[in-house]
Structures are given as C-alpha cells and as structure tokens.
Write a protein that holds these residues in place. Structure first.
Motif, short mmCIF file in Angstrom:
data_model
loop_
_atom_site.label_atom_id
_atom_site.label_comp_id
_atom_site.label_asym_id
_atom_site.label_seq_id
_atom_site.Cartn_x
_atom_site.Cartn_y
_atom_site.Cartn_z
N VAL A 87 0.84 -1.20 0.00
CA VAL A 87 0.00 0.00 0.00
C VAL A 87 0.87 1.24 0.00
N ASP A 88 0.26 2.36 -0.39
CA ASP A 88 0.89 3.66 -0.22
C ASP A 88 -0.06 4.55 0.57
N THR A 89 0.26 5.82 0.68
CA THR A 89 -0.56 6.69 1.52
C THR A 89 -1.93 6.96 0.93
N ALA A 90 -2.11 6.64 -0.36
CA ALA A 90 -3.41 6.88 -1.00
C ALA A 90 -4.30 5.66 -1.00
N THR A 91 -3.81 4.54 -0.49
CA THR A 91 -4.53 3.27 -0.59
C THR A 91 -5.08 2.86 0.77
N VAL A 92 -6.29 2.32 0.76
CA VAL A 92 -6.88 1.71 1.94
C VAL A 92 -6.96 0.20 1.70
N ALA A 93 -6.47 -0.57 2.65
CA ALA A 93 -6.54 -2.03 2.55
C ALA A 93 -6.94 -2.59 3.90
N GLY A 107 -3.89 5.84 4.97
CA GLY A 107 -2.98 6.97 5.08
C GLY A 107 -1.53 6.58 5.26
N GLY A 108 -1.19 5.35 4.89
CA GLY A 108 0.15 4.84 5.13
C GLY A 108 0.35 4.26 6.51
N LEU A 109 -0.67 4.34 7.37
CA LEU A 109 -0.59 3.78 8.73
C LEU A 109 -1.09 2.35 8.75
N THR A 110 -0.59 1.59 9.71
CA THR A 110 -1.10 0.25 10.01
C THR A 110 -1.83 0.31 11.34
N VAL A 111 -3.13 0.04 11.29
CA VAL A 111 -3.99 0.13 12.48
C VAL A 111 -4.60 -1.24 12.76
N LEU A 197 -4.08 11.31 14.38
CA LEU A 197 -2.72 10.81 14.55
C LEU A 197 -1.91 11.14 13.32
N ALA A 198 -0.80 11.83 13.51
CA ALA A 198 0.11 12.16 12.42
C ALA A 198 1.46 11.48 12.70
N VAL A 199 1.91 10.67 11.76
CA VAL A 199 3.19 9.97 11.85
C VAL A 199 4.09 10.52 10.75
N PRO A 200 5.33 10.87 11.05
CA PRO A 200 6.21 11.42 10.01
C PRO A 200 6.28 10.51 8.78
N GLY A 201 6.15 11.11 7.61
CA GLY A 201 6.21 10.36 6.37
C GLY A 201 4.90 9.74 5.95
N ARG A 202 3.88 9.86 6.78
CA ARG A 202 2.55 9.33 6.46
C ARG A 202 1.54 10.47 6.44
N GLU A 203 0.31 10.13 6.10
CA GLU A 203 -0.74 11.13 6.14
C GLU A 203 -1.47 11.08 7.49
N PRO A 204 -1.95 12.21 7.97
CA PRO A 204 -2.74 12.17 9.21
C PRO A 204 -3.99 11.34 9.01
#
Length: 350
Positions: A87-93, A107-111, A197-204
């Motif tokens: 995935v990238d920051t534009a993808t939801v999976a 948003g590039g995060l893993t939740v 939540l904002a993580v550096p290099g990812r989207e909020p």
C-alpha cells in the motif's frame, strides 16, 4: 471552575449530543490527555441488561453452544491467509485476522482493531480458525483501536506484544486499564469525539468514536464502568472505514451514517446471535447487519465476528450463508460484499 464541575458539564454536553448533534463537528481532542469520567455509563445502554429471570431461562434451556450437528462445519470454515497487500498513503486495505481483529492500512498507517492473537480467551473453547496473519508478518503497528473491554475484543496477552509507546485509541473510562499495563500514549474518547494521529512520512488519520448498541464488563464489579462503541477511520482524501466493534441493531446506524456520509466500507459483526431472545439487544444477526449497512449508507460491507470463537448457539457456518442471502435480497452488487476468508485482504483504491 473546578475539574469535577468541568467534567460534569462535559458529560452533560456529551449526553445532549446524542440527540442534538452540533452543526459542525468538534475539533479533535488532544492525544493522550488524562480525563475524568462518570463512575458508570449505564445510562448509555440501549436496553436493560438481562436479569435473574433471563439468566434462569438460559440455564434451563442450556442453549449456549451449537449442537453437535452445528459444529460439523468447522472443517469448512474459510481460511485463506496470504501476504499483506502493498500500500501507499493513498490506498486503503483491510485484512481479516479473525473475529473482530483487522489490519487496516490507511494513510500509510497500520492500524489494528480489537487485536486478539491469543489461541483462546476466558470462558470459551480454543479458536476454530487460526489467526489469519502471523504476528511476525505484521508491519510496525502505528495505532490500535479498541471497541470495548470484553475479553474477545480486549486481549491483554496480545497487547503485551506491542511496544508500550504504541498509540491506543479506547472508549471513555478504559485508559486507566491500559496505562496500568505500561502504555504511555492512550487516548480515550466519548461518543462523537475524535482524535488525529500524524506519523512522520505518512498522512494524518482521524479516529472518530461512535456509538454502539452494546455494554461493557470485565470483572464482577465493573459493569458499564467504561464505554463501548465503534470507530470511523478517515484519511485526508475522504476515504473512510467504519469498524462497528460489537453491537446489536438499532437507531445508531442511521445517525452514524448521517454524521459520516459516504462511508467506503463497513466492518460489521454477523455472529454470536443465538438464542435470539438472549442476544438480540447486543449482537446483530446477519440480516440486521445488512440492514445496518443500508442505514449507514456504506458502499461496501465486510462481515466479521463469526467463525473464530464459539460464543453462542448458532451453527458455525450459518452466519455466512445468511449474510450472503440477505445481501442478495438487497439487489446490491455482489462484489460489494467482502465476505473474506480469515487471513484474506481487499484493497480500496483511491
């Protein structure tokens, strides 16, 4: 103004917001703030909890687990683990790890949602299906959301595997439990509140806590001492995933859909519903879950909360057959029902 008086006014505002929402959504709450809450959230119950008569009837009927015939489908439970999608920051999976545990990439995060990687939980037999994602195959976990404190949704052995600086998003009243276990970044929210939540290099990514028709209890003395609910996860592109947690069917779904229009995906529970007279108020059945998706206005639905733990009396394969039939009756595209095997993934392109 004293802290206690301020908290009382905050609780009153939250109660009013359940029926009279503000014209604009309130700003996100600060991450990790320490808050005071009422001693009980019993006033949030959609229906009274079962009393002595109901408990006696359940004991007489003995309908707590599927019949031997209902258990014969265990070998046919869908299990198809695979690699997590890139995935990238534009993808939801989303990847279903089993029960109410999902790996959501947004948003590039893993939740992780309600992560339960344990083989068994208190008071139930061992898992019917293995966990769909090996713990060592997970990318670094950026956040965890918890819907409520029941043992099949809040699993202490699984949380102990996480770094203690992992951000946790939990219902009101549950932060103390998490902090006692060493977690230092715990954000607890009331219904209709949010945090970002904002993580550096990812989207909020925004985390909105929304109501559910359920309850909470973890010991003999803490009934409804913490809140329960679901989560809407959203990125800056407007892509949003609704995780219902554990819930019965009721009026909240239309209100959630009104406040969060255009949901891309609803992760909805379809199991643990029999006997119906006992569980109707707190666990949706498959037909009610499909109706909830309609009420929400969600474009897609992914069933969960079935095929993992034996929590009730319906045959183990029945939820899947019923949700497929209910979905077909709506006339909606079959491809929009993401009835995944445990371990499988789907990607929602931007």
């Amino acid at each position: 103004m004293t802290e206690q008086t301020g908290q009382t006014q905050e609780s009153e505002r939250a109660l009013r917001s359940r029926t009279a929402p503000p014209l604009t959504a309130p700003p996100p709450r600060p991450l990790g703030e320490h808050r005071r809450w009422p001693r009980s959230f019993a006033d949030r119950l959609s229906a009274p909890l079962p009393g002595v008569r109901a408990m006696a009837r359940l004991a007489r009927e003995g309908a707590l687990r599927p019949s031997p015939q209902g258990l014969r489908g265990i070998a046919e439970l869908p299990f198809a683990p695979g690699p997590l999608p890139a995935v990238d920051t534009a993808t939801v999976a989303v990847t279903w790890a089993g029960h109410a545990s999902w790996v959501v990439r947004i948003g590039g995060l893993t939740v992780l949602t309600d992560p339960v990687w344990s083989r068994r939980i208190l008071g139930t037999p061992a898992r019917l299906t293995p966990v769909g994602v090996r713990w060592e195959d997970l990318p670094p976990v950026d956040a965890v959301v918890i819907s409520h404190n029941h043992y099949d949704h809040l699993d202490a052995p699984t949380l102990r595997r996480l770094p203690r600086r992992t951000p946790l998003f939990v219902p009101a009243g549950l932060a103390r439990w998490c902090r006692r276990r060493g977690f230092t970044r715990v954000t607890e929210l009331d219904w209709w509140e949010s945090a970002e939540l904002a993580v550096p290099g990812r989207e909020p990514v925004r985390f909105d806590f929304v109501p559910a028709h359920h309850w909470s209890k973890r010991s003999l003395t803490d009934t409804c001492r913490s809140l329960w609910g679901g989560w809407v996860l959203g990125d800056r592109r407007g892509q949003r995933v609704y995780f219902a947690g554990d819930t019965g069917y009721g009026h909240w779904f239309k209100e959630i859909g009104r406040r969060h229009p255009g949901l891309d995906l609803a992760l909805l529970p379809i199991g643990a519903y029999a006997p119906r007279w006992w569980l109707r108020d707190v666990h949706a059945d498959p037909e009610e879950a499909v109706q909830a998706c309609e009420d929400l206005g969600a474009r897609r639905m992914a069933p969960m909360h079935w095929g993992t733990f034996v929590l009730s009396a319906e045959p183990v394969l029945e939820p899947l057959a019923r949700v497929r039939a209910a979905w077909e009756r709506t006339g909606r595209p079959r491809a929009h029902l993401w009835d995944l095997p445990v371990g499988a993934s789907r990607v929602l392109a931007a």
